[in-house]
Write an enzyme that holds these catalytic residues in place. Structure first.
Site, PDB file in Angstrom:
ATOM      1  N   VAL A   5       0.844  -1.200   0.000  1.00  0.00           N
ATOM      2  CA  VAL A   5       0.000   0.000   0.000  1.00  0.00           C
ATOM      3  C   VAL A   5       0.879   1.250   0.000  1.00  0.00           C
ATOM      4  O   VAL A   5       0.893   2.013  -0.962  1.00  0.00           O
ATOM      5  CB  VAL A   5      -0.978   0.029   1.204  1.00  0.00           C
ATOM      6  N   CYS A   6       1.624   1.462   1.067  1.00  0.00           N
ATOM      7  CA  CYS A   6       2.385   2.704   1.241  1.00  0.00           C
ATOM      8  C   CYS A   6       3.530   2.861   0.246  1.00  0.00           C
ATOM      9  O   CYS A   6       3.873   3.982  -0.129  1.00  0.00           O
ATOM     10  CB  CYS A   6       2.958   2.775   2.659  1.00  0.00           C
ATOM     11  N   THR A   7       4.126   1.745  -0.185  1.00  0.00           N
ATOM     12  CA  THR A   7       5.301   1.805  -1.050  1.00  0.00           C
ATOM     13  C   THR A   7       4.945   1.720  -2.527  1.00  0.00           C
ATOM     14  O   THR A   7       5.505   2.446  -3.348  1.00  0.00           O
ATOM     15  CB  THR A   7       6.291   0.672  -0.701  1.00  0.00           C
TER      16      THR A   7
END
Length: 194
Positions: free
Chosen positions: A117-119
């Site tokens: 998600v974040c990366t």
């Protein structure tokens, strides 16, 4: 063909959402390993005077605050972190995108707390915008090993270079007798399992 390695002079470090709550959601890596690797990247950026961009999402919710150690390692960057109001892809946040552009670096070392998600989305966006990206796979994880493997494959297929914290630190050092190497030796030493 000569190696086209990242150097402290042409690279910025982006740490995305290393928040205590979100880190607790990861099942493909341990909290301690992710934390050690993310903090090593922050220490390296500070030691080598590389631009370091920090961001968080919804700190007042379940995601929680950024790792407290980041404030000790990089107090200015911590205070200037981009507090996103829920935007999943950090590069879709105008303030974060502007902070990345302001580094004037074409090479980005990206580590997000959740690779799936974040990366993944900031990495795909950065690649699309012409940045060269190395993703530090072990400074984050995912909710399952399969999710992590799929996210890493997607980023690599899009052109990102997958790396580890130790590998990127040694790439930045290149020579232990150099000023960069001497600055990084103690940071690499902290990553050695005891």
């Amino acid at each position: 063909m000569p190696l086209d390695l990242f150097t402290p002079d042409d690279t910025a470090v982006l740490l995305i959402d290393h928040q205590v709550g979100t880190m607790g959601w990861v099942r493909s890596a341990t909290f301690e390993d992710m934390k050690a690797n993310a903090l090593a990247l922050a220490k390296a950026a500070t030691a080598l005077r590389m631009p370091l961009v920090l961001t968080s999402s919804l700190e007042e919710r379940d995601q929680g605050p950024l790792l407290e150690e980041l404030k000790e390692i990089a107090p200015v960057e911590y205070d200037n972190r981009v507090k996103r109001a829920g935007v999943v892809n950090a590069m879709d946040d105008p303030e974060f995108a502007a902070a990345v552009k302001a580094t004037s670096r074409n090479n980005l070392i990206i580590a997000g707390v959740t690779n799936d998600v974040c990366t993944v989305y900031p990495t795909l966006t950065a690649l699309d915008e012409g940045y060269r990206v190395q993703v530090v796979a072990d400074a984050g994880g995912s909710m399952s090993k399969l999710a992590d493997a799929v996210a890493l494959r997607r980023m690599e297929n899009a052109g990102a270079i997958l790396t580890s914290a130790n590998m990127i630190l040694t790439e930045l050092a290149l020579n232990w007798a150099s000023p960069a190497g001497k600055a990084l030796i103690p940071i690499v030493g902290e990553l050695i399992p005891v």
